[in-house]
Motif scaffolding. Structure first.
Motif, PDB file in Angstrom:
ATOM      1  N   ALA A  52       0.835  -1.203   0.000  1.00 49.07           N
ATOM      2  CA  ALA A  52       0.000   0.000   0.000  1.00 49.07           C
ATOM      3  C   ALA A  52       0.868   1.252   0.000  1.00 49.07           C
ATOM      4  O   ALA A  52       0.565   2.229  -0.691  1.00 49.07           O
ATOM      5  CB  ALA A  52      -0.930  -0.005   1.217  1.00 49.07           C
ATOM      6  N   GLY A  53       1.959   1.230   0.744  1.00 46.85           N
ATOM      7  CA  GLY A  53       2.872   2.365   0.758  1.00 46.85           C
ATOM      8  C   GLY A  53       3.468   2.622  -0.610  1.00 46.85           C
ATOM      9  O   GLY A  53       3.553   3.764  -1.070  1.00 46.85           O
ATOM     10  N   TYR A  54       3.882   1.549  -1.285  1.00 48.93           N
ATOM     11  CA  TYR A  54       4.413   1.700  -2.643  1.00 48.93           C
ATOM     12  C   TYR A  54       3.344   2.276  -3.561  1.00 48.93           C
ATOM     13  O   TYR A  54       3.600   3.180  -4.343  1.00 48.93           O
ATOM     14  CB  TYR A  54       4.899   0.358  -3.185  1.00 48.93           C
ATOM     15  CG  TYR A  54       5.190   0.409  -4.665  1.00 48.93           C
ATOM     16  CD1 TYR A  54       6.360   0.986  -5.127  1.00 48.93           C
ATOM     17  CD2 TYR A  54       4.277  -0.081  -5.602  1.00 48.93           C
ATOM     18  CE1 TYR A  54       6.627   1.072  -6.480  1.00 48.93           C
ATOM     19  CE2 TYR A  54       4.532   0.006  -6.950  1.00 48.93           C
ATOM     20  CZ  TYR A  54       5.713   0.574  -7.384  1.00 48.93           C
ATOM     21  OH  TYR A  54       5.965   0.671  -8.725  1.00 48.93           O
ATOM     22  N   TRP A  55       2.126   1.743  -3.485  1.00 51.26           N
ATOM     23  CA  TRP A  55       1.036   2.172  -4.376  1.00 51.26           C
ATOM     24  C   TRP A  55       0.779   3.674  -4.245  1.00 51.26           C
ATOM     25  O   TRP A  55       0.679   4.385  -5.228  1.00 51.26           O
ATOM     26  CB  TRP A  55      -0.233   1.390  -4.049  1.00 51.26           C
ATOM     27  CG  TRP A  55      -1.422   1.846  -4.826  1.00 51.26           C
ATOM     28  CD1 TRP A  55      -2.342   2.780  -4.458  1.00 51.26           C
ATOM     29  CD2 TRP A  55      -1.825   1.407  -6.119  1.00 51.26           C
ATOM     30  NE1 TRP A  55      -3.274   2.937  -5.428  1.00 51.26           N
ATOM     31  CE2 TRP A  55      -2.996   2.113  -6.468  1.00 51.26           C
ATOM     32  CE3 TRP A  55      -1.313   0.478  -7.018  1.00 51.26           C
ATOM     33  CZ2 TRP A  55      -3.645   1.920  -7.664  1.00 51.26           C
ATOM     34  CZ3 TRP A  55      -1.975   0.286  -8.209  1.00 51.26           C
ATOM     35  CH2 TRP A  55      -3.121   1.003  -8.520  1.00 51.26           C
ATOM     36  N   PHE A  56       0.681   4.150  -3.010  1.00 49.90           N
ATOM     37  CA  PHE A  56       0.322   5.549  -2.805  1.00 49.90           C
ATOM     38  C   PHE A  56       1.499   6.514  -2.893  1.00 49.90           C
ATOM     39  O   PHE A  56       1.315   7.681  -3.195  1.00 49.90           O
ATOM     40  CB  PHE A  56      -0.385   5.724  -1.460  1.00 49.90           C
ATOM     41  CG  PHE A  56      -1.769   5.153  -1.458  1.00 49.90           C
ATOM     42  CD1 PHE A  56      -2.768   5.724  -2.234  1.00 49.90           C
ATOM     43  CD2 PHE A  56      -2.075   4.026  -0.721  1.00 49.90           C
ATOM     44  CE1 PHE A  56      -4.055   5.198  -2.252  1.00 49.90           C
ATOM     45  CE2 PHE A  56      -3.351   3.494  -0.735  1.00 49.90           C
ATOM     46  CZ  PHE A  56      -4.335   4.081  -1.503  1.00 49.90           C
ATOM     47  N   LEU A  57       2.704   6.054  -2.634  1.00 49.32           N
ATOM     48  CA  LEU A  57       3.845   6.964  -2.641  1.00 49.32           C
ATOM     49  C   LEU A  57       4.611   6.976  -3.959  1.00 49.32           C
ATOM     50  O   LEU A  57       5.104   8.019  -4.381  1.00 49.32           O
ATOM     51  CB  LEU A  57       4.808   6.605  -1.500  1.00 49.32           C
ATOM     52  CG  LEU A  57       4.211   6.769  -0.094  1.00 49.32           C
ATOM     53  CD1 LEU A  57       5.221   6.319   0.945  1.00 49.32           C
ATOM     54  CD2 LEU A  57       3.783   8.192   0.151  1.00 49.32           C
ATOM     55  N   MET A  58       4.714   5.808  -4.614  1.00 48.03           N
ATOM     56  CA  MET A  58       5.542   5.747  -5.817  1.00 48.03           C
ATOM     57  C   MET A  58       4.834   5.129  -7.016  1.00 48.03           C
ATOM     58  O   MET A  58       5.266   5.315  -8.142  1.00 48.03           O
ATOM     59  CB  MET A  58       6.808   4.924  -5.521  1.00 48.03           C
ATOM     60  CG  MET A  58       7.658   5.580  -4.457  1.00 48.03           C
ATOM     61  SD  MET A  58       9.005   4.570  -3.806  1.00 48.03           S
ATOM     62  CE  MET A  58       9.676   3.750  -5.191  1.00 48.03           C
ATOM     63  N   GLY A  59       3.780   4.401  -6.809  1.00 53.13           N
ATOM     64  CA  GLY A  59       3.136   3.663  -7.885  1.00 53.13           C
ATOM     65  C   GLY A  59       2.032   4.436  -8.572  1.00 53.13           C
ATOM     66  O   GLY A  59       1.982   5.664  -8.529  1.00 53.13           O
ATOM     67  N   PRO A  60       1.118   3.709  -9.202  1.00 55.42           N
ATOM     68  CA  PRO A  60       0.036   4.338  -9.964  1.00 55.42           C
ATOM     69  C   PRO A  60      -0.889   5.205  -9.120  1.00 55.42           C
ATOM     70  O   PRO A  60      -1.521   6.113  -9.633  1.00 55.42           O
ATOM     71  CB  PRO A  60      -0.741   3.149 -10.546  1.00 55.42           C
ATOM     72  CG  PRO A  60       0.143   1.980 -10.422  1.00 55.42           C
ATOM     73  CD  PRO A  60       1.108   2.269  -9.317  1.00 55.42           C
ATOM     74  N   GLY A  61      -0.989   4.948  -7.835  1.00 53.23           N
ATOM     75  CA  GLY A  61      -1.879   5.734  -6.998  1.00 53.23           C
ATOM     76  C   GLY A  61      -1.241   7.003  -6.469  1.00 53.23           C
ATOM     77  O   GLY A  61      -1.875   7.771  -5.761  1.00 53.23           O
ATOM     78  N   ALA A  62       0.037   7.221  -6.794  1.00 52.37           N
ATOM     79  CA  ALA A  62       0.727   8.407  -6.282  1.00 52.37           C
ATOM     80  C   ALA A  62       0.081   9.672  -6.825  1.00 52.37           C
ATOM     81  O   ALA A  62      -0.143   9.820  -8.012  1.00 52.37           O
ATOM     82  CB  ALA A  62       2.198   8.364  -6.678  1.00 52.37           C
ATOM     83  N   GLY A  63      -0.240  10.567  -5.955  1.00 50.67           N
ATOM     84  CA  GLY A  63      -0.823  11.842  -6.356  1.00 50.67           C
ATOM     85  C   GLY A  63      -2.263  11.734  -6.810  1.00 50.67           C
ATOM     86  O   GLY A  63      -2.760  12.620  -7.492  1.00 50.67           O
ATOM     87  N   ALA A  64      -2.953  10.664  -6.452  1.00 50.18           N
ATOM     88  CA  ALA A  64      -4.341  10.502  -6.897  1.00 50.18           C
ATOM     89  C   ALA A  64      -5.222  11.622  -6.377  1.00 50.18           C
ATOM     90  O   ALA A  64      -6.149  12.049  -7.061  1.00 50.18           O
ATOM     91  CB  ALA A  64      -4.891   9.152  -6.445  1.00 50.18           C
ATOM     92  N   GLU A  65      -4.910  12.118  -5.179  1.00 52.12           N
ATOM     93  CA  GLU A  65      -5.730  13.195  -4.647  1.00 52.12           C
ATOM     94  C   GLU A  65      -5.468  14.507  -5.374  1.00 52.12           C
ATOM     95  O   GLU A  65      -6.263  15.429  -5.316  1.00 52.12           O
ATOM     96  CB  GLU A  65      -5.496  13.380  -3.147  1.00 52.12           C
ATOM     97  CG  GLU A  65      -4.098  13.819  -2.773  1.00 52.12           C
ATOM     98  CD  GLU A  65      -3.067  12.698  -2.743  1.00 52.12           C
ATOM     99  OE1 GLU A  65      -1.878  13.001  -2.637  1.00 52.12           O
ATOM    100  OE2 GLU A  65      -3.449  11.522  -2.859  1.00 52.12           O
TER     101      GLU A  65
END
Length: 167
Positions: A52-65
């Protein structure tokens, strides 16, 4: 009160022990299984947390907000362009007239020379079959609309063919 101490002989280094290792009792076995389950559960949770950390910090979910859904611009007036004749392949001709759908933010008419130049470049030399078929015409129209949206920096949001005659 007297205190009694038992001193055991320590085995020498390299000497083999004659005593067998103690086996866990039956009461300790369920504790060992529970502790192994707990270790496995904690490992799985740590792995999920890392993913989850990878997803939100570096992966496709990064900057989703930070992503903003862009709304389609509001349509304004349609600017009519005078029809022009173009040379097609094989000695054929195309008479094409267009209307440029401007956005509501545009207060004045745009310079038509850019749209006419792009239209000439896109349609000239095409075969009659390319421009006459519905699929070919739709593909050329979509390509022209994309080029004009870029050239006019978003002021033009669509293209309409008002005249389309082949000979």
């Amino acid at each position: 009160m007297t205190e009694q101490r038992v001193i055991a002989n320590k085995p020498k280094i390299g000497a083999q022990s004659s005593a067998a290792p103690a086996k866990p009792s039956d009461a300790e076995a369920p504790r060992t299984r529970r502790s192994m389950k707990m270790v496995v559960i904690l490992a799985v949770l740590a792995l999920l947390g890392a993913a989850a950390g990878y997803w939100f910090l570096m992966g496709p979910g990064a900057g989703a907000e930070e992503r903003v859904v862009q709304e389609a611009p509001e349509a304004g007036v349609v600017q009519q362009l005078e029809p022009i004749s173009l040379n097609l392949a094989g000695g054929r001709y195309l008479l094409i007239g267009m209307g440029l759908q401007l956005t509501a933010e545009v207060e004045e008419e745009v310079d038509p020379s850019i749209a006419l130049d792009r239209t000439i470049a896109l349609f000239s030399g095409r075969t009659i079959e390319e421009v006459s078929s519905a699929d070919g015409r739709a593909a050329l129209k979509a390509e022209l609309a994309a080029v004009l949206a870029e050239d006019y920096h978003g002021e033009v949001m669509g293209v309409f063919f008002t005249t389309f005659v082949t000979q």
